[in-house]
Design an enzyme around this catalytic site. Sequence first.
Site, PDB file in Angstrom:
ATOM      1  N   LYS A   1      -4.547   9.896  -9.268  1.00  0.00           N
ATOM      2  CA  LYS A   1      -4.143  10.170  -7.930  1.00  0.00           C
ATOM      3  C   LYS A   1      -4.365  11.678  -7.767  1.00  0.00           C
ATOM      4  O   LYS A   1      -3.247  12.248  -8.171  1.00  0.00           O
ATOM      5  CB  LYS A   1      -2.821   9.491  -7.319  1.00  0.00           C
ATOM      6  CG  LYS A   1      -2.421   9.949  -6.164  1.00  0.00           C
ATOM      7  CD  LYS A   1      -3.055   8.846  -5.129  1.00  0.00           C
ATOM      8  CE  LYS A   1      -2.439   9.049  -3.585  1.00  0.00           C
ATOM      9  NZ  LYS A   1      -2.895   8.347  -2.638  1.00  0.00           N
TER      10      LYS A   1
ATOM     11  N   HIS B   1       0.931  -0.963  -0.166  1.00  0.00           N
ATOM     12  CA  HIS B   1       0.005  -0.119   0.068  1.00  0.00           C
ATOM     13  C   HIS B   1       0.969   1.359  -0.054  1.00  0.00           C
ATOM     14  O   HIS B   1       0.656   2.212  -0.599  1.00  0.00           O
ATOM     15  CB  HIS B   1      -1.056   0.045   1.205  1.00  0.00           C
ATOM     16  CG  HIS B   1      -1.803   1.209   1.292  1.00  0.00           C
ATOM     17  ND1 HIS B   1      -3.016   1.125   0.369  1.00  0.00           N
ATOM     18  CD2 HIS B   1      -1.615   2.241   1.920  1.00  0.00           C
ATOM     19  CE1 HIS B   1      -3.735   2.341   0.819  1.00  0.00           C
ATOM     20  NE2 HIS B   1      -2.851   3.335   1.487  1.00  0.00           N
TER      21      HIS B   1
ATOM     22  N   HIS C   1       3.440   6.304  -2.193  1.00  0.00           N
ATOM     23  CA  HIS C   1       4.091   7.465  -1.602  1.00  0.00           C
ATOM     24  C   HIS C   1       5.450   7.179  -1.745  1.00  0.00           C
ATOM     25  O   HIS C   1       6.277   7.997  -0.773  1.00  0.00           O
ATOM     26  CB  HIS C   1       3.661   7.539  -0.289  1.00  0.00           C
ATOM     27  CG  HIS C   1       2.256   7.862   0.012  1.00  0.00           C
ATOM     28  ND1 HIS C   1       1.806   9.002  -0.446  1.00  0.00           N
ATOM     29  CD2 HIS C   1       1.277   6.936   0.574  1.00  0.00           C
ATOM     30  CE1 HIS C   1       0.276   8.928  -0.165  1.00  0.00           C
ATOM     31  NE2 HIS C   1       0.142   7.922   0.295  1.00  0.00           N
TER      32      HIS C   1
END
Length: 429
Positions: free
Chosen positions: A373, A308, A326
């Site tokens: 995103k 994730h 990220h």
Amino acid sequence: MDGLIKGLMDVALDHLGQKDDESRDERSRSSWAQVVSGEEQEDLQSQGYNRKNQWESQENEGRRNEGWETEGSRRPQKAMKEGYGRNEGVEEQHDYGRNHWNRKEDGGERNDGWETVGEKHPKRPHKIQMDQWNGYKRPPSEQEYSNEVEDSAGIGPSKEELADLSQACNRLWELDRNRLAPGKDYRIDCGEGKKVYEKEDMAQGSLFSWLSDDVLRRPTFSRFCSLLDNYNPNQGSKEVITSEERQEQSAFIEEISRTAPIKYLHMYLASKGIVSENYQDFKRILTGLWFDLYGRGGTSSSSSAFEHVFVGEIKQRGEQEVSGFHNWLQFYLEEAKGTVDYQGYIFPRRGGQIPDTECQVLTIQFEWNGVLKSVSSTLLGVSPEFEIALYTLCFYMGGEDNYVELGPYPVNIKCYRLGDRIGSVFPAA
């Protein structure tokens, strides 16, 4: 006289017909350019048109051969899981500039004088060093690791750091000896800024314009990158981890455990009584925390903290959207594959400092596999061991919001829990 008058009338009619043809041709070009820019996409779909049929029409065939493209060819397709061609040799050229822009083999620019509406400038291909990656699947007895960091005794946390999470995180920043230097080890182009809700693409090209050849050869970097293609990006898809992939996980944890940030993390957590002083036990805890599978999106064993946070997932329920994702290395590699389309940075809140080529905390917007995103924050140029240490420390010692200093950057490390596991963790500038 009658013949002269008839001749003059024929000339006039021919001229008018030519002007009419030119007018039709100009309208045709204008309409086609609007289709390329997406302005008429919804209208065409509502009328039952198919973009492929438009391409195959006789009127547009000539332009197609001149190197034109539709909007859909610029953005990557929604693709199934892709690898990085790890068995295709020591080095692979990801020339997505050629694939996406349909340029001639000699690299020459189009000379037809037209420019597609909304078109991005051609992106530079990246060379991805992958010669070591496949070897990380081999048994532990065949692995070679870096030497332990020197002066382990001087790494331990001070009393002030044990009492203040921000000081501890800043110490991790100082201990990140593998952190890259902007301009020296890599270059970025931030493009133009935008607000979160704005959907216009404000970046002319890639976020990363250059990365030093030696970066992906560094042991912790290359072992980290070897893990990124082990996952299905669709959230809710059950993951199957092979024995070889588990070996990759163990090899990565072993490699980063020889670095200063991870040793500091262990000493810090052991001082607090959270983990055992035995380093082997600590490595097993670290492996389980980041790689053990859990349920997300209604399916068991479909996600993990590592997948994730660092790899990213695409939500399938309702409108598709990207969650997680990220990590700057993942972003760089996906840009190299052509599956990421950088669309600009997000304006800082409350009139903060506008990012430049030197910044190492950046909030951006992008598409991944064609899915948006809208806002994502990432730390640029930091090492994998630093991020693992930083996020693990905040998970065990902090709350949902952790306002800390990382060198010159004040950031909030957001940390969301799923029971006793990391649900998500990332920097918010």
